[in-house]
Design a protein around this motif. Structure first.
Motif, PDB file in Angstrom:
ATOM      1  N   TRP A 191       0.836  -1.197   0.000  1.00 21.83           N
ATOM      2  CA  TRP A 191       0.000   0.000   0.000  1.00 21.83           C
ATOM      3  C   TRP A 191       0.872   1.248   0.000  1.00 21.83           C
ATOM      4  O   TRP A 191       0.621   2.200  -0.746  1.00 21.83           O
ATOM      5  CB  TRP A 191      -0.909  -0.017   1.222  1.00 21.83           C
ATOM      6  CG  TRP A 191      -1.903   1.100   1.262  1.00 21.83           C
ATOM      7  CD1 TRP A 191      -3.178   1.098   0.774  1.00 21.83           C
ATOM      8  CD2 TRP A 191      -1.698   2.409   1.823  1.00 21.83           C
ATOM      9  NE1 TRP A 191      -3.782   2.319   0.986  1.00 21.83           N
ATOM     10  CE2 TRP A 191      -2.898   3.144   1.621  1.00 21.83           C
ATOM     11  CE3 TRP A 191      -0.622   3.033   2.458  1.00 21.83           C
ATOM     12  CZ2 TRP A 191      -3.043   4.450   2.049  1.00 21.83           C
ATOM     13  CZ3 TRP A 191      -0.770   4.348   2.873  1.00 21.83           C
ATOM     14  CH2 TRP A 191      -1.967   5.037   2.677  1.00 21.83           C
ATOM     15  N   SER A 192       1.917   1.229   0.834  1.00 24.69           N
ATOM     16  CA  SER A 192       2.787   2.398   0.929  1.00 24.69           C
ATOM     17  C   SER A 192       3.496   2.686  -0.382  1.00 24.69           C
ATOM     18  O   SER A 192       3.706   3.849  -0.741  1.00 24.69           O
ATOM     19  CB  SER A 192       3.827   2.199   2.042  1.00 24.69           C
ATOM     20  OG  SER A 192       3.198   2.048   3.296  1.00 24.69           O
ATOM     21  N   VAL A 193       3.861   1.632  -1.107  1.00 28.39           N
ATOM     22  CA  VAL A 193       4.557   1.814  -2.377  1.00 28.39           C
ATOM     23  C   VAL A 193       3.668   2.549  -3.377  1.00 28.39           C
ATOM     24  O   VAL A 193       4.148   3.334  -4.197  1.00 28.39           O
ATOM     25  CB  VAL A 193       5.003   0.455  -2.948  1.00 28.39           C
ATOM     26  CG1 VAL A 193       5.478   0.584  -4.387  1.00 28.39           C
ATOM     27  CG2 VAL A 193       6.107  -0.137  -2.079  1.00 28.39           C
ATOM     28  N   GLY A 194       2.342   2.335  -3.306  1.00 31.85           N
ATOM     29  CA  GLY A 194       1.448   2.898  -4.304  1.00 31.85           C
ATOM     30  C   GLY A 194       0.605   4.059  -3.833  1.00 31.85           C
ATOM     31  O   GLY A 194      -0.249   4.534  -4.586  1.00 31.85           O
ATOM     32  N   THR A 199      -2.248  11.532   2.640  1.00 39.75           N
ATOM     33  CA  THR A 199      -3.649  11.641   2.238  1.00 39.75           C
ATOM     34  C   THR A 199      -4.320  10.299   1.995  1.00 39.75           C
ATOM     35  O   THR A 199      -5.551  10.221   1.954  1.00 39.75           O
ATOM     36  CB  THR A 199      -3.764  12.478   0.965  1.00 39.75           C
ATOM     37  OG1 THR A 199      -3.100  11.792  -0.113  1.00 39.75           O
ATOM     38  CG2 THR A 199      -3.130  13.851   1.153  1.00 39.75           C
ATOM     39  N   GLY A 200      -3.528   9.233   1.806  1.00 35.20           N
ATOM     40  CA  GLY A 200      -4.104   7.940   1.486  1.00 35.20           C
ATOM     41  C   GLY A 200      -4.493   7.792   0.026  1.00 35.20           C
ATOM     42  O   GLY A 200      -4.997   6.739  -0.384  1.00 35.20           O
ATOM     43  N   LEU A 201      -4.262   8.819  -0.783  1.00 30.70           N
ATOM     44  CA  LEU A 201      -4.555   8.732  -2.211  1.00 30.70           C
ATOM     45  C   LEU A 201      -3.433   8.020  -2.945  1.00 30.70           C
ATOM     46  O   LEU A 201      -2.320   7.866  -2.425  1.00 30.70           O
ATOM     47  CB  LEU A 201      -4.741  10.141  -2.793  1.00 30.70           C
ATOM     48  CG  LEU A 201      -5.869  10.987  -2.219  1.00 30.70           C
ATOM     49  CD1 LEU A 201      -5.862  12.380  -2.848  1.00 30.70           C
ATOM     50  CD2 LEU A 201      -7.219  10.319  -2.437  1.00 30.70           C
ATOM     51  N   LEU A 202      -3.724   7.592  -4.152  1.00 28.87           N
ATOM     52  CA  LEU A 202      -2.689   6.991  -4.978  1.00 28.87           C
ATOM     53  C   LEU A 202      -1.559   7.991  -5.210  1.00 28.87           C
ATOM     54  O   LEU A 202      -1.769   9.198  -5.204  1.00 28.87           O
ATOM     55  CB  LEU A 202      -3.261   6.566  -6.334  1.00 28.87           C
ATOM     56  CG  LEU A 202      -4.353   5.489  -6.353  1.00 28.87           C
ATOM     57  CD1 LEU A 202      -4.869   5.316  -7.766  1.00 28.87           C
ATOM     58  CD2 LEU A 202      -3.835   4.174  -5.805  1.00 28.87           C
ATOM     59  N   ASN A 203      -0.322   7.438  -5.431  1.00 30.45           N
ATOM     60  CA  ASN A 203       0.744   8.316  -5.878  1.00 30.45           C
ATOM     61  C   ASN A 203       0.787   8.317  -7.409  1.00 30.45           C
ATOM     62  O   ASN A 203      -0.027   7.658  -8.062  1.00 30.45           O
ATOM     63  CB  ASN A 203       2.095   7.915  -5.261  1.00 30.45           C
ATOM     64  CG  ASN A 203       2.493   6.496  -5.604  1.00 30.45           C
ATOM     65  OD1 ASN A 203       2.099   5.948  -6.638  1.00 30.45           O
ATOM     66  ND2 ASN A 203       3.299   5.877  -4.739  1.00 30.45           N
ATOM     67  N   ARG A 204       1.723   9.051  -7.960  1.00 29.60           N
ATOM     68  CA  ARG A 204       1.735   9.254  -9.415  1.00 29.60           C
ATOM     69  C   ARG A 204       1.936   7.945 -10.174  1.00 29.60           C
ATOM     70  O   ARG A 204       1.279   7.694 -11.186  1.00 29.60           O
ATOM     71  CB  ARG A 204       2.825  10.259  -9.785  1.00 29.60           C
ATOM     72  CG  ARG A 204       2.725  10.787 -11.208  1.00 29.60           C
ATOM     73  CD  ARG A 204       3.855  11.762 -11.506  1.00 29.60           C
ATOM     74  NE  ARG A 204       3.736  12.323 -12.836  1.00 29.60           N
ATOM     75  CZ  ARG A 204       3.174  13.485 -13.122  1.00 29.60           C
ATOM     76  NH1 ARG A 204       2.659  14.210 -12.152  1.00 29.60           N
ATOM     77  NH2 ARG A 204       3.113  13.932 -14.352  1.00 29.60           N
TER      78      ARG A 204
END
Length: 612
Positions: A191-194, A199-204
């Motif tokens: 989860w942390s990787v993505g 914010t808990g939102l997706l990363n780029r």
């Protein structure tokens, strides 16, 4: 002894299969747990094994949600179909039963049945058609993770748990705890990787993967990508501590998530920047989403004991979905185009130059919003004098703000902020209404004054401007030639097509059009010739320097205006020498401290009375 809960005793009738068989079962469980790749997978292995290990008819694995402080069903085994849906929908809390709370606290298995004298137990027995069930806590290093429950229905239920059965349940719970803990750690890491941790939102990167999947699944459907940034978020960093900044960003993320719905893909990157992908969303539908986002962001953000206001700048790119292009290329192109559109919008935004700067612009912003909505911004008027006759022929309406705490706030401080936060619309409407009302009052008293009102480029971009002016002229029975709309030179030429349409419509009403601060905006003659201008106002900086280089500039402006048959007004006249030169150059009107400082309606009446 726990009231209503049977503890351990030897009961031959309840003893499960032999030790050798159970050992084989547990080895098989360990192997299958090693192959499990999810929390649900681990729960299913345990639920499937439990009836074999202890000799029950059915079983469930219930996990504990620490954040929500409640149980949820993770896996079931051997239940009839009509009961499975009820089980999967079950949600419970420790407060549902003292028995359940004691089991959680004890960390030991317990048997519950119809003799337990518990309403909670009786309801479960009746609802799920069982005669008894044993519950074992799943614990890892003192951390409570959930429960294994085994149930008896068709077979003869034990009245007590044998030591052997309890040991097997405890061993199974230990295996479950180790496997669940490892799986949760793995999932947390994945989860942390993505995801953006704050914010808990997706990363780029995760956004790109999900976007490609959407385009692969629906290659011919329209899709919209939005690139967003919180406008001038640096203001927040100069005022608040990091905890407050983080809280604001989390709330922004929560609002965005709630606004766009579950089907949208949302990512946060670089702190105050966000990406959206809206599947099955064409241009028109995207307009609605942007409008809803803007509405949500317009609500104040509570930070401690104060409210702040933020805005989101949004760039957009749309694909109609031809189905032929590579999804990876389409995703990259959409993001690139949306970010390019965002840059254009950022660059088109008028700069905010507050002079002098303020320590807490966010507080001034909040105060200005309140003032604009509650009538604190009022009109002051500076008389305009006909230089040939010396008579007062007009006034300029000027916005003034008397802050209840800080006193008079300079227009150089609040007008740029009003243009940035949108309150210039309310202020502009109020100023137009004040000016028309007061001009009509002066007319009734025998003074035919042309009243000039500043209108910002922001107002000219809105459709309300022309109908509003028409309505005011009718409401106050004001001849349109007694109202002049002033716009700054830079505002007039920023978007020539929009400004030209609005200004021509105003001119068609009979209203005058004046270019304020002429000579500071570097407009071309071609651009000015396209606008329905009736008047030029010479910037006070040129009037102040009239004994030096300003003399030639003023002479040039007057000559230029004469060629176009325009009136010329000089601002900032303070000395008799300036007045003398302006008369010699043929300037029509002037305003400045030589005659009067800005004053209120009654002050103008007094000034006019002194002329009689």
């Amino acid at each position: 002894m726990m009231h209503g809960v049977s503890e351990l005793s030897i009961d031959a009738e309840a003893a499960p299969a032999g030790e050798r068989d159970v050992a084989g079962l547990l080895l098989d469980v360990a192997r299958r747990l090693g192959d499990s790749v999810s929390v649900h997978g681990v729960s299913t292995v345990i639920a499937d094994a439990a009836p074999e290990v202890v000799g029950s008819d059915r079983s469930v694995v219930v996990l504990w949600d620490e954040a929500g402080e409640q149980f949820f069903m993770s896996a079931t085994s051997r239940w009839p179909g009509e009961l499975v849906d009820n089980l999967n929908a079950w949600v419970g809390t420790p407060d549902d039963s003292p028995d359940l709370k004691r089991i959680m606290q004890s960390g030991r298995p317990a048997l519950l049945h119809e003799g337990s004298r518990s309403a909670w137990v009786d309801s479960l027995l009746n609802d799920f058609n069982i005669t008894a069930f044993a519950v074992t806590p799943i614990m890892v290093n003192g951390r409570f993770m959930g429960l294994i429950a085994v149930h008896w229905a068709g077979s003869r239920a034990p009245r007590t748990l044998s030591t052997s059965c309890a040991d097997r349940l405890t061993g199974l719970a230990s295996m479950a705890g180790i496997a669940l803990n490892g799986q949760l750690l793995l999932e947390d890491n994945e989860w942390s990787v993505g995801h953006d941790e704050l914010t808990g939102l997706l990363n780029r990167n995760a956004f790109r993967r999900h976007a490609i999947e959407v385009l692969q699944d629906e290659p011919t459907a329209p899709v919209t990508v939005l690139a967003c940034v919180i406008d001038r978020f640096d203001r927040v960093a100069t005022v608040f501590a990091q905890d407050a900044i983080d809280s604001i960003l989390r709330e922004v993320s929560d609002r965005l998530r709630a606004t766009v719905g579950d089907r949208a893909i949302i990512a946060c990157y670089s702190g105050d920047e966000f990406l959206f992908m809206l599947p099955n969303t064409a241009q028109n539908a995207g307009d609605g989403v942007i409008s809803r986002i803007k509405t949500q962001m317009a609500l104040p953000f509570a930070v401690g004991n104060r409210d702040i206001h933020l805005d989101l700048l949004i760039g957009r790119a749309v694909s109609e979905g031809d189905g032929a292009a590579d999804p990876l290329i389409v995703a990259q192109t959409l993001v690139t185009e949306a970010e390019a559109d965002l840059r254009v919008r950022k660059n088109a935004r008028p700069p905010v130059h507050i002079n002098p700067p303020v320590d807490d612009e966010l507080q001034l912003d909040a105060d200005l919003r309140w003032a604009a909505n509650n009538g604190e911004i009022v009109a002051a008027y500076q008389p305009q004098i006909d230089l040939a006759s010396g008579r007062t022929v007009g006034v300029e309406a000027l916005a003034r703000w008397n802050h209840p705490k800080h006193g008079a706030i300079s227009p150089a401080q609040f007008i740029p902020l009003a243009e940035a936060n949108g309150t210039i619309v309310q202020i502009g409407r109020a100023m137009l209404a004040h000016a028309c009302r007061d001009a009509a009052a002066w007319l009734r008293s025998g003074h035919r004054l042309v009243t000039s009102v500043n209108v910002s480029a922001v107002q000219l971009e809105l459709d309300y401007c022309v109908p509003y002016v028409r309505a005011l002229l009718e409401e106050f029975s004001l001849p349109p030639e007694l109202l002049t709309i002033e716009i700054t030179e830079s505002g007039a030429v920023r978007d020539l097509s929009d400004a030209q349409d609005q200004l021509r419509a105003l001119r068609n009403l009979g209203v005058g059009i004046s270019i304020d601060d002429f000579g500071t905006g570097f407009s071309s003659l071609t651009q000015l010739n396209m606008l329905p201008v009736t008047e030029l106002k010479i910037d006070m900086s040129f009037v102040q320097g009239i004994d030096g280089g300003g003399h030639h500039i003023v002479a040039g402006v007057v000559g230029f205006a004469r060629g176009l048959e325009l009136e010329v007004v000089a601002e900032g006249v303070e000395t008799d020498r300036q007045l003398e030169v302006l008369r010699e150059l043929g300037c029509d009107r002037g305003q400045g401290y030589l005659w009067s400082r800005p004053t209120d309606f009654q002050g103008v009446c007094v000034f006019l009375g002194d002329e009689l």
